[in-house]
Design a protein around this motif. Sequence first.
Motif, PDB file in Angstrom:
ATOM      1  N   LEU A  63       0.835  -1.207   0.000  1.00 15.00           N
ATOM      2  CA  LEU A  63       0.000   0.000   0.000  1.00 15.00           C
ATOM      3  C   LEU A  63       0.867   1.253   0.000  1.00 15.00           C
ATOM      4  N   VAL A  64       1.924   1.241   0.796  1.00  8.63           N
ATOM      5  CA  VAL A  64       2.855   2.374   0.815  1.00  8.63           C
ATOM      6  C   VAL A  64       3.435   2.593  -0.581  1.00  8.63           C
ATOM      7  N   ASP A  65       3.850   1.510  -1.215  1.00  2.00           N
ATOM      8  CA  ASP A  65       4.433   1.599  -2.556  1.00  2.00           C
ATOM      9  C   ASP A  65       3.431   2.183  -3.547  1.00  2.00           C
ATOM     10  N   ASP A  66       2.201   1.666  -3.546  1.00  2.00           N
ATOM     11  CA  ASP A  66       1.194   2.094  -4.524  1.00  2.00           C
ATOM     12  C   ASP A  66       0.755   3.542  -4.305  1.00  2.00           C
ATOM     13  N   LEU A  67       0.383   3.871  -3.073  1.00  2.00           N
ATOM     14  CA  LEU A  67      -0.167   5.202  -2.819  1.00  2.00           C
ATOM     15  C   LEU A  67       0.893   6.300  -2.922  1.00  2.00           C
ATOM     16  N   TYR A  68       2.069   6.058  -2.337  1.00  2.00           N
ATOM     17  CA  TYR A  68       3.077   7.119  -2.356  1.00  2.00           C
ATOM     18  C   TYR A  68       3.746   7.252  -3.719  1.00  2.00           C
ATOM     19  N   SER A  69       3.729   6.201  -4.511  1.00  2.00           N
ATOM     20  CA  SER A  69       4.212   6.342  -5.897  1.00  2.00           C
ATOM     21  C   SER A  69       3.354   7.360  -6.629  1.00  2.00           C
ATOM     22  N   TYR A  70       2.050   7.309  -6.358  1.00  2.00           N
ATOM     23  CA  TYR A  70       1.145   8.284  -6.984  1.00  2.00           C
ATOM     24  C   TYR A  70       1.300   9.663  -6.362  1.00  2.00           C
ATOM     25  N   ARG A  71       1.427   9.709  -5.032  1.00  2.00           N
ATOM     26  CA  ARG A  71       1.453  11.001  -4.353  1.00  2.00           C
ATOM     27  C   ARG A  71       2.690  11.831  -4.679  1.00  2.00           C
ATOM     28  N   VAL A  72       3.806  11.174  -4.955  1.00  2.00           N
ATOM     29  CA  VAL A  72       5.027  11.942  -5.249  1.00  2.00           C
ATOM     30  C   VAL A  72       5.255  12.114  -6.743  1.00  2.00           C
ATOM     31  N   ALA A  73       4.443  11.437  -7.555  1.00  2.00           N
ATOM     32  CA  ALA A  73       4.615  11.554  -8.998  1.00  2.00           C
ATOM     33  C   ALA A  73       4.164  12.940  -9.464  1.00  2.00           C
ATOM     34  N   PRO A  74       4.816  13.479 -10.493  1.00  2.00           N
ATOM     35  CA  PRO A  74       4.376  14.788 -11.007  1.00  2.00           C
ATOM     36  C   PRO A  74       2.975  14.686 -11.585  1.00  2.00           C
ATOM     37  N   SER A  75       2.228  15.734 -11.442  1.00  2.00           N
ATOM     38  CA  SER A  75       0.849  15.743 -11.952  1.00  2.00           C
ATOM     39  C   SER A  75       0.856  15.626 -13.477  1.00  2.00           C
ATOM     40  N   LYS A  76      -0.082  14.829 -13.975  1.00  2.00           N
ATOM     41  CA  LYS A  76      -0.209  14.691 -15.423  1.00  2.00           C
ATOM     42  C   LYS A  76      -1.015  15.860 -15.979  1.00  2.00           C
ATOM     43  N   PRO A  77      -0.727  16.246 -17.194  1.00  2.00           N
ATOM     44  CA  PRO A  77      -1.461  17.389 -17.774  1.00  2.00           C
ATOM     45  C   PRO A  77      -2.936  17.044 -17.974  1.00  2.00           C
ATOM     46  N   SER A  78      -3.752  18.050 -17.875  1.00  2.00           N
ATOM     47  CA  SER A  78      -5.188  17.828 -18.070  1.00  2.00           C
ATOM     48  C   SER A  78      -5.479  17.496 -19.530  1.00  2.00           C
ATOM     49  N   ILE A  79      -6.582  16.804 -19.758  1.00  2.00           N
ATOM     50  CA  ILE A  79      -6.975  16.389 -21.108  1.00  2.00           C
ATOM     51  C   ILE A  79      -8.205  17.207 -21.519  1.00  2.00           C
ATOM     52  N   PRO A  80      -8.155  17.872 -22.641  1.00  2.00           N
ATOM     53  CA  PRO A  80      -9.341  18.627 -23.075  1.00  2.00           C
ATOM     54  C   PRO A  80     -10.479  17.671 -23.447  1.00  2.00           C
ATOM     55  N   ILE A  81     -11.688  18.028 -23.069  1.00  2.00           N
ATOM     56  CA  ILE A  81     -12.852  17.185 -23.294  1.00  2.00           C
ATOM     57  C   ILE A  81     -13.793  17.886 -24.292  1.00  2.00           C
ATOM     58  N   PHE A  82     -14.234  17.084 -25.301  1.00  2.00           N
ATOM     59  CA  PHE A  82     -15.180  17.581 -26.291  1.00  2.00           C
ATOM     60  C   PHE A  82     -16.401  16.683 -26.295  1.00  2.00           C
ATOM     61  N   THR A  83     -17.397  17.074 -26.998  1.00  2.00           N
ATOM     62  CA  THR A  83     -18.620  16.244 -27.053  1.00  2.00           C
ATOM     63  C   THR A  83     -18.352  14.911 -27.712  1.00  2.00           C
TER      64      THR A  83
END
Length: 846
Positions: free
Chosen positions: A103-123
């Motif tokens: 759990l430490v490996d999974d959650l903290y891997s995400y928490r310290v990872a750089p944020s991914k860029p947002s994805i534009p959404i269309f219809t």
Amino acid sequence: MAIEVLKAPEPAPGSARRPRRALPIRQARYEESRFQKEKLNDDFSELDEFARIFETINNAQDPFGVVRGFMNVASSRVDKLISIDAPTEDITAWSLENSTWALVDDLYSYRVAPSKPSIPIFTTTSNTIAEESFYRQNSAARETLIVISWLQKHGIPSALRNINTPKPEIRGIKWQYTRAHTKKASVAFGGFSGITQQISEIRSLDTDAPLRENANIAFEDASYEHDLFRYIFSLLQRGDFAAASSVCESTANFSLLAAINGLVEYRDPLMDGVVLGPEENIPRGTKRKALWRRMCLQLCKSSKLDKYERAIYGLLCGDLDSVLMVSEGWEAQLLAYSQHLAAAQLENFFSATDRLNISSSSLRNFPQSMQNATLGDVLRILASSTNTVAEVRSQSEAPFRYLQGSIINNVVHMMISDARSQIEQSLTEDLEISNPILGERYMLRFLAHLTLFLRAIGMQSSVSEDDVISVLQFYIEDLVVCGKGKLVPLYVAQLPPDAAVEAYSYLLADIAADAQARAEQFALADKYGLDLATTLRRTVQRVFDDLEDRFPTISSSAEFDFSETATDDEGQLAGSLLWLVDARMWNDVVESANALYARFLLAGRIGAAHSFQKKLSTSQVRTALDSLLQTGAESEMEDLMVDAESEFRSEALERFQSQKARAEFDQYEALIGAIKMVKKWDDLMATKPAPNTALIARTSNRRDTGSGNEGSNDKFMHSWKVKVQALLNEIQNPLIEFIEHWMVDIEMKAIEDGDKTQANAVHRLRVLYVPYILFEIHRVFMDAAAAKTSYALRSFEIVNLVAEGSDEMGLSRLLIESERLDEYLVTVAQCALVAGADPANGLWRV
């Protein structure tokens, strides 16, 4: 009376010294621990494994590699315990530790990872991409998915290891018995014979028939499918969708297979223009996912289906009630709630963005048992007294599950702070630890390595530095208790300098008497770059502080103890100075030896002081001490003090302080020397020949004449008297010198410096020991009168010294303060009687 010894630098802010367990005696070290469930014959080898992994991988600056290494240790422990049929509770503890590190490996891997860029959404954007966009903007929702994945890969397999869910036989034809029964006759089919049953069951064999016709399948088929659906459900709980699909296909459960495949949201990477993974190259998935979810939801609510079949559909669509009904244990229920929470979050998002792809009038509302809930709410529900499943409530209290909840809620800092407070309170008030995660020793090990991991990944801000230091210090102390001193320097090196000195001194104080252990620590301290000199000073101070109450000051010489058999406390005090000797810190040796002499002598332990003096009399130590100071240091000091800016001033100050310490050291040795002289005199007195019986033992086998015996006796008596005269001439001047000058300069210097503590201690020593030696000198002269009565007259030279010394430092003042003046007057009168009895040189001549 407190005696000041070497002082380590004051701790920096945030690393203040705190209450600690008393210094453990090595033979009883295990009883000193407050942590439960450890056996005295446990070798604690896991501590070595964790230290090895931490050191090896941490040096490569791979903190997540360290965590995975810890996972491997826990996993191999589980396998080993299973192979030897160990108690279930031990297997469970290591299984939970393995899943917690995962759990430490999974959650903290995400928490310290750089944020991914947002994805534009269309219809025209597919729901898959919209879903990914939602998770990129909602970290809590993403962490819910991570927890689900962790439960499937680690939590559920670990928790359900002991729950037997056997794989049923694979039947390629669905409803074998029902097919036979539809013929309404006795048949023999597929090896089964003699089965006769009046059919009140389904008339059609399509999979919807039981619901459409409100009829049943054959009992034998229902029993088989109960076991089959239970097995498929267990595979889905573990996230093994491929295996579940394979079983459905092999057993002709094609409707269920289609439902499982419907879990995948439709996506066309070419239309989206976004590639989320390398495997995505063709369109796939369910185009009307919302409708599929309602289909699963309706099936999981049907009472006509087996409870495990309902649970399968409930798991696929995120229903809570149908899944909870068959979820056994804390992990399974947490998974049920988490999947329901994730499904509800997506439904809300798709509804808010008008992406359900179906008219709202024909869409059944998705039930949300926990509107706007979080994983924290789920964890509280599982642990709540309102939870009807007692087993789950009990499992919630397990140390690792409590810790898992803190990690999921991202409140590890609060949990560690609470743990620290509980330990410190237990040490201060001698209370049992009530924190659920500290009931077991292994949790302290886990917390120590977790805090090191958080620091390594740059999340130390989430845990206060004071808490990190305290947890590491407690773990270091526990390593000492477990006999793992060789591991201590590795963890000491992870502390700030002041805290490192404090923690390391705890170990060094414990092993001071072990020469081999001392040598090992010198090498390890050098390896990890530790400040050994400061630590050794703090070690000596720690031992002195911890044992201060064991040596109360005596009130009179009647309490003197001459036994040289050292107690454990005395051995530990003397042993602590051996660190300084091994480090060749000779100035510190002298200063600490002074403090130790003072402590022993104020407590009347003359034998212990003598024994300690012998340890310092080895050729190496004595040579070093004798060459410690150069002559003329005092005059050099006076010259250099004139120039306040002299670069040599600090060096001269240090040398001057060393000279003062050496002068005091010499005075203590002078006392030991005086006592040894008296002992030597007593040994000679014990050899005094008895009149007319001196050679009885040697002449018992010979025929002797009376005159021969008398002649031999005279010869031995004469020889003894010669020895008495020689020894008296040897010791009388040093003893007189002692009573006149012992510690006078040291006391006066302390008074001049305004050091009341030192002045009082030295004065008390003079009150105890100068009158004692004074009486011993008189006794020596009285004893010597047996060899020559005129020797008794020398006592009156001492009386004159006493009479002349009437000032604050004089002998008469010491006799008054020791309350022995009356006793001294009696001694003087006795000397007068002996001296007056000499017809040739008696007092009548005066």
